[in-house]
Design an enzyme around this catalytic site. Structure first.
Site, PDB file in Angstrom:
ATOM      1  N   LEU A 194       0.853  -0.866  -0.165  1.00 42.31           N
ATOM      2  CA  LEU A 194       0.231   0.139  -0.268  1.00 42.31           C
ATOM      3  C   LEU A 194       1.029   0.879   0.381  1.00 42.31           C
ATOM      4  O   LEU A 194       0.668   2.177  -0.954  1.00 42.31           O
ATOM      5  CB  LEU A 194      -0.698  -0.075   1.113  1.00 42.31           C
ATOM      6  CG  LEU A 194      -2.002  -0.699   1.277  1.00 42.31           C
ATOM      7  CD1 LEU A 194      -2.999  -1.423   3.168  1.00 42.31           C
ATOM      8  CD2 LEU A 194      -2.866   0.031  -0.158  1.00 42.31           C
ATOM      9  N   ASP A 218      11.441   3.282   4.588  1.00 42.12           N
ATOM     10  CA  ASP A 218      10.754   2.443   5.036  1.00 42.12           C
ATOM     11  C   ASP A 218      11.518   1.786   5.404  1.00 42.12           C
ATOM     12  O   ASP A 218      12.974   2.294   5.400  1.00 42.12           O
ATOM     13  CB  ASP A 218      10.802   1.480   3.413  1.00 42.12           C
ATOM     14  CG  ASP A 218       9.762   0.458   3.317  1.00 42.12           C
ATOM     15  OD1 ASP A 218       8.734  -0.090   3.123  1.00 42.12           O
ATOM     16  OD2 ASP A 218      10.779  -0.364   3.986  1.00 42.12           O
ATOM     17  N   ASP A 245      13.547   5.038  10.683  1.00 43.24           N
ATOM     18  CA  ASP A 245      12.490   3.998  12.490  1.00 43.24           C
ATOM     19  C   ASP A 245      11.761   5.050  12.947  1.00 43.24           C
ATOM     20  O   ASP A 245      11.743   5.557  13.563  1.00 43.24           O
ATOM     21  CB  ASP A 245      13.513   3.335  13.208  1.00 43.24           C
ATOM     22  CG  ASP A 245      12.789   2.202  13.966  1.00 43.24           C
ATOM     23  OD1 ASP A 245      10.638   2.359  13.939  1.00 43.24           O
ATOM     24  OD2 ASP A 245      12.736   1.422  15.081  1.00 43.24           O
ATOM     25  N   ASN A 270       1.506   4.353   7.633  1.00 45.19           N
ATOM     26  CA  ASN A 270       1.313   3.000   7.024  1.00 45.19           C
ATOM     27  C   ASN A 270       2.061   2.379   7.224  1.00 45.19           C
ATOM     28  O   ASN A 270       2.050   0.812   6.702  1.00 45.19           O
ATOM     29  CB  ASN A 270       1.375   3.819   5.288  1.00 45.19           C
ATOM     30  CG  ASN A 270       1.206   2.156   4.621  1.00 45.19           C
ATOM     31  OD1 ASN A 270       0.310   2.024   4.336  1.00 45.19           O
ATOM     32  ND2 ASN A 270       2.274   1.735   4.024  1.00 45.19           N
ATOM     33  N   TYR A 306      -2.462  -6.955  17.268  1.00 47.15           N
ATOM     34  CA  TYR A 306      -2.707  -5.887  15.051  1.00 47.15           C
ATOM     35  C   TYR A 306      -3.805  -5.388  15.602  1.00 47.15           C
ATOM     36  O   TYR A 306      -4.050  -4.006  15.338  1.00 47.15           O
ATOM     37  CB  TYR A 306      -2.476  -6.999  14.097  1.00 47.15           C
ATOM     38  CG  TYR A 306      -3.057  -5.993  12.755  1.00 47.15           C
ATOM     39  CD1 TYR A 306      -1.734  -5.072  12.378  1.00 47.15           C
ATOM     40  CD2 TYR A 306      -4.507  -6.106  12.201  1.00 47.15           C
ATOM     41  CE1 TYR A 306      -1.517  -4.730  11.161  1.00 47.15           C
ATOM     42  CE2 TYR A 306      -3.933  -6.285  11.242  1.00 47.15           C
ATOM     43  CZ  TYR A 306      -3.086  -5.009  10.576  1.00 47.15           C
ATOM     44  OH  TYR A 306      -3.698  -4.391   9.407  1.00 47.15           O
ATOM     45  N   LYS A 333      -4.298  -1.365  15.863  1.00 50.82           N
ATOM     46  CA  LYS A 333      -5.413  -0.692  14.725  1.00 50.82           C
ATOM     47  C   LYS A 333      -6.805   0.082  15.516  1.00 50.82           C
ATOM     48  O   LYS A 333      -7.251   1.194  15.015  1.00 50.82           O
ATOM     49  CB  LYS A 333      -5.239  -1.614  13.344  1.00 50.82           C
ATOM     50  CG  LYS A 333      -3.862  -1.977  12.964  1.00 50.82           C
ATOM     51  CD  LYS A 333      -4.290  -0.663  12.317  1.00 50.82           C
ATOM     52  CE  LYS A 333      -3.123  -1.203  10.405  1.00 50.82           C
ATOM     53  NZ  LYS A 333      -2.175  -0.238  10.380  1.00 50.82           N
ATOM     54  N   THR A 347      -1.300  -7.682  -0.177  1.00 52.93           N
ATOM     55  CA  THR A 347      -0.008  -7.186   0.058  1.00 52.93           C
ATOM     56  C   THR A 347       0.617  -8.050   1.465  1.00 52.93           C
ATOM     57  O   THR A 347       0.247  -9.447   1.287  1.00 52.93           O
ATOM     58  CB  THR A 347       0.004  -5.735   1.671  1.00 52.93           C
ATOM     59  OG1 THR A 347      -0.088  -6.407   2.681  1.00 52.93           O
ATOM     60  CG2 THR A 347      -0.471  -4.563   1.094  1.00 52.93           C
TER      61      THR A 347
END
Length: 303
Positions: A19, A38, A74, A101, A172, A176, A206
């Site tokens: 994404l 990244d 990071d 993201n 997770y 989220k 992904t």
């Protein structure tokens, strides 16, 4: 016709693949200068190869005639998040949009979920949203106080797991869901400085979801469009990150294929108020009556 993000500077975290990569390329196609962040880690957060995925995306953008710079810090650390904002300011002289993201998975059922796996996932998703948001917002607040009110945008990345929960993803799902709360608070606090903050809950193929969305889906009209391609989510992110989304803040959008849904979140449902303290033996009957009047709860993913 002008491009939607012409002249804007956009930082996208976790933009080396999936994404994030799709978002970075889409912003660049609309005229933005992109800071491609990244860290280059594997699916579980362990360090990957030295071949920087951020640099590869930068090369793609430049090859298409766009402008981009790689950032390998990071963003779940204060120094890394601060350097992301600094990279935008030092390279392009401004920052207009932040897309949070970055993330990875360490899936386990709760009874098998190690403390380290909890901490690592909450750190990269939730702290990795908070720190870039904090440092970008400090810059935008300073700009506003100096009389240069920004037209700033933040797009956070939640998930259906954050909205409904997901079996085997307690860490997770919690992270989220926390991003949704952070989005609402940030939108309320930062609007005075010209900052809009929204979140998306995307469904796309992904590295994190390739086993879930392994099959190509087609459009309802029979067309050959891949409904699980990450590129389907990016147009909404680009619009939310542009000046054209003026007045939209504190909202959550679910995006999958060609479908966009405004999520309405927790709202007060059936209520009873006796005007005094309840006795324990009375509460059960009242709660059962209210539940009978309420809509059914959404099913947790995987049930």
């Amino acid at each position: 016709m002008g491009r939607m993000c012409e002249g804007r500077v956009v930082a996208v975290t976790g933009a080396g693949r999936g994404l994030g990569r799709a978002h970075a390329l889409a912003f660049a196609a609309e005229g933005a200068k992109v800071v491609v962040n990244d860290l280059g880690v594997g699916l579980d957060g362990t360090l990957g190869s030295a071949d920087s995925p951020a640099r590869q995306v930068v090369d793609e953008i430049r090859a298409a005639g766009g402008e981009a710079v790689a950032h390998g810090g990071d963003v779940a650390t204060g120094a890394g998040a601060a350097s992301l904002v600094a990279a935008a300011l030092q390279t392009y002289g401004r920052l207009d949009t932040l897309v949070n993201n970055a993330g990875f998975l360490r899936d386990r059922m709760l009874v098998n979920l190690d403390e380290d796996d909890w901490d690592a996932v909450v750190r990269v998703h939730l702290k990795g949203h908070f720190l870039p948001l904090k440092h970008a917002s400090a810059h935008w607040r300073a700009e506003a106080k100096a009389g240069r009110r920004p037209v700033a945008r933040v797009v956070n990345t939640s998930s259906g797991a954050g909205l409904l929960g997901s079996l085997g993803q307690g860490n997770y799902s919690a992270a989220k869901a926390g991003i949704l709360g952070l989005t609402l608070v940030a939108a309320a606090e930062l609007g005075r400085y010209g900052v809009q903050v929204n979140a998306i809950a995307p469904a796309a193929r992904t590295r994190m979801t390739e086993r879930t969305f392994a099959e190509t889906m087609t459009a309802p009209d029979g067309g050959g469009f891949d409904a699980m391609a990450p590129e389907n989510v990016s147009p909404l992110v680009v619009w939310l990150g542009s000046a054209g989304s003026a007045g939209v803040t504190g909202r959550v959008f679910e995006a999958e294929g060609g479908r966009i849904t405004v999520m309405e979140g927790w709202r007060a449902g059936p209520t009873v108020d006796r005007g005094a303290r309840w006795a324990p033996e009375e509460v059960g009957a009242a709660a059962v009556k209210l539940l009978g009047e309420a809509g059914a709860a959404g099913a947790v993913y995987g049930t």
